[in-house]
Design a protein around this motif. Structure first.
Motif, short mmCIF file in Angstrom:
data_model
loop_
_atom_site.label_atom_id
_atom_site.label_comp_id
_atom_site.label_asym_id
_atom_site.label_seq_id
_atom_site.Cartn_x
_atom_site.Cartn_y
_atom_site.Cartn_z
N ALA A 106 14.13 -53.10 -34.80
CA ALA A 106 13.98 -53.27 -36.25
C ALA A 106 14.70 -52.19 -37.03
O ALA A 106 14.72 -52.22 -38.26
CB ALA A 106 12.50 -53.26 -36.61
N VAL A 107 15.31 -51.23 -36.33
CA VAL A 107 15.97 -50.11 -36.99
C VAL A 107 17.45 -50.44 -37.23
O VAL A 107 18.16 -50.85 -36.31
CB VAL A 107 15.85 -48.82 -36.15
N VAL A 108 17.88 -50.28 -38.47
CA VAL A 108 19.28 -50.44 -38.86
C VAL A 108 19.82 -49.07 -39.22
O VAL A 108 19.20 -48.35 -40.00
CB VAL A 108 19.40 -51.41 -40.07
N THR A 109 20.96 -48.67 -38.66
CA THR A 109 21.52 -47.34 -38.90
C THR A 109 22.75 -47.45 -39.80
O THR A 109 23.75 -48.06 -39.43
CB THR A 109 21.91 -46.67 -37.57
N MET A 110 22.67 -46.83 -40.97
CA MET A 110 23.76 -46.86 -41.93
C MET A 110 24.92 -45.99 -41.46
O MET A 110 24.73 -44.86 -41.03
CB MET A 110 23.27 -46.36 -43.30
N THR A 111 26.14 -46.50 -41.57
CA THR A 111 27.34 -45.74 -41.24
C THR A 111 28.19 -45.47 -42.47
O THR A 111 29.05 -44.59 -42.45
CB THR A 111 28.18 -46.47 -40.18
N SER A 139 14.36 -43.69 -43.88
CA SER A 139 14.35 -42.29 -43.48
C SER A 139 15.78 -41.84 -43.22
O SER A 139 16.41 -42.27 -42.25
CB SER A 139 13.51 -42.10 -42.21
N GLY A 140 16.30 -41.02 -44.13
CA GLY A 140 17.68 -40.56 -43.97
C GLY A 140 18.65 -41.73 -44.04
O GLY A 140 18.71 -42.45 -45.03
N SER A 141 19.39 -41.94 -42.95
CA SER A 141 20.37 -43.03 -42.91
C SER A 141 19.87 -44.23 -42.12
O SER A 141 20.65 -45.12 -41.78
CB SER A 141 21.68 -42.52 -42.30
N THR A 142 18.58 -44.27 -41.82
CA THR A 142 18.04 -45.40 -41.08
C THR A 142 17.04 -46.19 -41.93
O THR A 142 16.30 -45.63 -42.74
CB THR A 142 17.34 -44.97 -39.78
N VAL A 143 17.04 -47.50 -41.72
CA VAL A 143 16.13 -48.39 -42.42
C VAL A 143 15.38 -49.19 -41.35
O VAL A 143 15.99 -49.77 -40.46
CB VAL A 143 16.88 -49.35 -43.35
N THR A 144 14.06 -49.19 -41.43
CA THR A 144 13.25 -49.99 -40.53
C THR A 144 12.85 -51.28 -41.24
O THR A 144 12.33 -51.25 -42.36
CB THR A 144 11.98 -49.23 -40.09
#
Length: 204
Positions: A106-111, A139-144
């Motif tokens: 479920a975690v998406v990591t922004m680049t 949280s920071g660059s991550t979206v759950t």
């Protein structure tokens, strides 16, 4: 006989009034038009009196009850008269980022991009994003998200549907102001997914 003047001020969002439309997973505000909305008082523009206005979500309004045409260039290339434009362009009522997804997570990591303006509960769409997914936490660059990604991929365009257009007449006679507000918008075609535009048109 109109002249132009410019001044600095503080942007103060309205939170009341009437929500004309909000972006959802099924509806991304994109060139919609609305007509015959009440100004709340008589506004004289270009020598004529008006009590209603129309709106195009590409960042502009028009005077009168006639529905404005769908265009992103109302002054230079449109056929609707008596327009007032704040930020005309091909606009979308949402933010977006470039991110990586992992199937089953479920975690998406922004680049690339910015999560400014993204909130818990926003609807989310994009390649690999499950239908109906919403933001659970940031949280920071991550979206759950509320649901796991369906596929793995990098550099994906992830969209957060959270734009809103609303209007409100504030003040008391004879000092009233119509505020037409565009919240959480971005340009449709841009290589840098970091737009976060909030702006207003105010008729005094």
């Amino acid at each position: 006989t109109y002249v132009f003047s410019q001044s600095s001020g503080t942007y103060t969002p309205i939170i009341g009034g009437t929500v004309v439309a909000s972006s959802t997973a099924a509806l991304t505000l994109d060139s919609e038009v609305f007509s015959a909305l009440p100004i709340g008082f008589t506004f004289t523009y270009n020598g004529a009196d008006y009590t209603t206005f129309g709106m195009n979500v590409n960042g502009w309004i028009s005077m009168g009850s006639t529905a404005p045409i769908n265009t992103s260039t109302p002054i230079s290339g449109g056929s609707t008269n008596n327009t007032i434009s704040a930020i005309s362009g091909d606009l979308y009522g949402r933010q977006f980022i470039t991110a990586n997804t992992t199937s089953g997570s479920a975690v998406v990591t922004m680049t690339a991009g910015s999560l400014l303006g993204v909130s818990v509960g926003d609807a989310v769409t994009g390649t690999g994003i499950a239908t109906g997914a919403t933001v659970l936490s940031i949280s920071g660059s991550t979206v759950t998200l509320s649901a796991n990604s369906t596929t793995t991929g990098t550099g994906r365009n992830i969209r957060f549907h959270n734009g809103t257009v609303r209007y409100e007449t504030v003040g008391t006679s004879p000092n009233r102001t119509l505020v037409v507000q565009f919240s959480k918008f971005s340009r449709y075609n841009t290589a840098a997914p970091s737009d976060y535009m909030n702006f207003q048109i105010r008729l005094n």
